[in-house]
Scaffold this active site. Sequence first.
Site, PDB file in Angstrom:
ATOM      1  CE  LYS A  19     -13.142 -44.649 -71.051  1.00  5.30           C
ATOM      2  NZ  LYS A  19     -12.818 -45.396 -69.829  1.00  5.30           N
ATOM      3  CG  ASN A  23     -15.268 -44.179 -66.521  1.00  6.87           C
ATOM      4  OD1 ASN A  23     -16.467 -44.041 -66.770  1.00  6.87           O
ATOM      5  ND2 ASN A  23     -14.464 -44.873 -67.300  1.00  6.87           N
ATOM      6  N   GLY A  74     -16.418 -21.233 -50.396  1.00  7.40           N
ATOM      7  CA  GLY A  74     -16.487 -20.559 -49.102  1.00  7.40           C
ATOM      8  C   GLY A  74     -17.903 -20.113 -48.835  1.00  7.40           C
ATOM      9  CB  CYS A  77     -24.650 -21.963 -47.560  1.00  6.21           C
ATOM     10  SG  CYS A  77     -25.908 -20.724 -47.217  1.00  6.21           S
ATOM     11  CE  LYS A 133     -23.280 -16.155 -54.055  1.00  2.00           C
ATOM     12  NZ  LYS A 133     -24.396 -17.100 -54.251  1.00  2.00           N
ATOM     13  NE  ARG A 140     -21.798 -14.515 -43.537  1.00  2.00           N
ATOM     14  CZ  ARG A 140     -23.116 -14.728 -43.439  1.00  2.00           C
ATOM     15  NH1 ARG A 140     -23.627 -15.151 -42.310  1.00  2.00           N
ATOM     16  NH2 ARG A 140     -23.891 -14.507 -44.482  1.00  2.00           N
TER      17      ARG A 140
END
Length: 245
Positions: A19, A23, A74, A77, A133, A140
């Site tokens: 909850k 919000n 990271g 971009c 990723k 980088r």
Amino acid sequence: MGIRAPIFELKFEEAEILKYASNAYHAAKVVFANEVGAICRDLSIDGQRVMEVFVKDTQLNTSARYLMPGFSFGGSCLPKDVSALTYLAKSLDVNTPLLNSLMVSNDVHLMRAARMVLETGKRKVCLVGLGFKEGTDDVRNSPAVLLAEHLIGKGLEVTIFDRIVQPEYLFGRNKQFLDMTLPHLLTHLRPNLQQAVAEAEVIVACAGDPQIEQFLIGEHGKKIIDLVGLPQVKHSGSGYAGIGW
């Protein structure tokens, strides 16, 4: 007339936090749109039109993507564009507290991960995954690289395994970042996961990988710190710790 909707069973505490989180997220969206709109207004840009197109992206901008607890962001971009937008706002004298907090919060989260490792009291650590990723050799501003740098600086013995990152094939700014941040990377890299894990007391999962998941849920007797939410590791119940799960 009944409401046709899925029913989820949560613990009482989970429902409470859900909850609050709902919000808080709604509030964050309002503030984000208003800060972007304030920048647009000072540039004589139609902020309504910008955000109208922004929400059309249902693959990333208005989707479940990036909305699961995990490691810091990271890459080449996100940090660059966040910094560019906040610099632009500052140059216009537009106060954007939410946007300004993004890099600060990201750095704090990285230090949470480092603290989890240090609090184990172990000195030998294996980092699994080095790219910023899953599925990339781009290091980088990779949080895994920055974590490795911090742990090595604290005197820990760090081994690293990544199936994709091969230093001999890196070039340009990608290589420059790695050379500057982890100049002795080759002394930490191991050719296979088994060797990297064998030398460590703690395994830190910094990237998702089905093959790695299968290995980590096996009988290796090591403590696992999962920074990315590997589903099979999460439910294995053996020496598991993670951020936000």
